[in-house]
Design a protein around this motif. Structure first.
Motif, PDB file in Angstrom:
ATOM      1  N   LEU A  67       0.487  -1.407  -0.316  1.00 45.02           N
ATOM      2  CA  LEU A  67      -0.308   0.108   0.060  1.00 45.02           C
ATOM      3  C   LEU A  67       1.305   1.327  -0.214  1.00 45.02           C
ATOM      4  O   LEU A  67       0.478   2.143  -0.537  1.00 45.02           O
ATOM      5  N   THR A  68       1.927   0.796   1.001  1.00 44.89           N
ATOM      6  CA  THR A  68       2.291   2.776   0.785  1.00 44.89           C
ATOM      7  C   THR A  68       3.481   1.804  -0.152  1.00 44.89           C
ATOM      8  O   THR A  68       4.034   3.911  -0.971  1.00 44.89           O
ATOM      9  N   ASP A  69       3.791   2.079  -0.857  1.00 41.30           N
ATOM     10  CA  ASP A  69       4.467   1.526  -2.266  1.00 41.30           C
ATOM     11  C   ASP A  69       3.412   1.649  -2.932  1.00 41.30           C
ATOM     12  O   ASP A  69       4.268   2.828  -4.036  1.00 41.30           O
ATOM     13  N   ALA A  70       2.566   1.909  -3.306  1.00 44.37           N
ATOM     14  CA  ALA A  70       1.669   1.934  -4.108  1.00 44.37           C
ATOM     15  C   ALA A  70       1.332   3.343  -4.241  1.00 44.37           C
ATOM     16  O   ALA A  70       1.514   4.537  -5.263  1.00 44.37           O
ATOM     17  N   VAL A  71       1.270   3.742  -3.011  1.00 45.46           N
ATOM     18  CA  VAL A  71       1.127   5.430  -2.272  1.00 45.46           C
ATOM     19  C   VAL A  71       2.478   6.560  -3.203  1.00 45.46           C
ATOM     20  O   VAL A  71       2.434   7.121  -3.620  1.00 45.46           O
ATOM     21  N   GLY A  72       3.291   5.438  -3.348  1.00 44.38           N
ATOM     22  CA  GLY A  72       4.715   6.436  -3.099  1.00 44.38           C
ATOM     23  C   GLY A  72       4.239   6.853  -5.049  1.00 44.38           C
ATOM     24  O   GLY A  72       5.250   7.262  -5.833  1.00 44.38           O
TER      25      GLY A  72
END
Length: 101
Positions: free
Chosen positions: A40-45
């Motif tokens: 999720l945090t990678d997708a946000v990044g």
């Protein structure tokens, strides 16, 4: 987080929701909890590369096109593209009843 002169800002509710997701999944599997949160945090990044990649958020009332959303691992991430700031607004499981905001 600042990338390509675009800053990603997590709202307090979104940070809390991400922690709750981790804690819930962790009960069954710490490994899966870490994977989901990292994904999720990678997708946000990755939003900073193409902030308008995802469709406008259909659950945002009076959306002027700056509110967008995407799904990953059955979680819906809503954000606002404010040109130099991507503001992460909330994360909800896709099985939860949609909530207008």
């Amino acid at each position: 987080m600042v990338t390509n002169n675009i800053e990603i800002v997590w709202t307090t509710p979104a940070k809390k929701q991400l922690r709750e997701i981790f804690e819930y999944i962790r009960i069954e599997s710490v490994q899966n909890a870490i994977k989901v949160v990292n994904d999720l945090t990678d997708a946000v990044g990755n939003i900073v590369q193409h902030p308008e990649k995802y469709k406008p958020d259909q659950y945002k009332k009076d959306n002027d096109g700056t509110y967008r959303a995407f799904e990953k691992h059955h979680f819906r991430v809503s954000y606002r593209n404010e040109n130099e700031i991507i503001r992460i607004l909330r994360i909800r499981h896709t099985k939860m009843n949609p909530k207008k905001y």
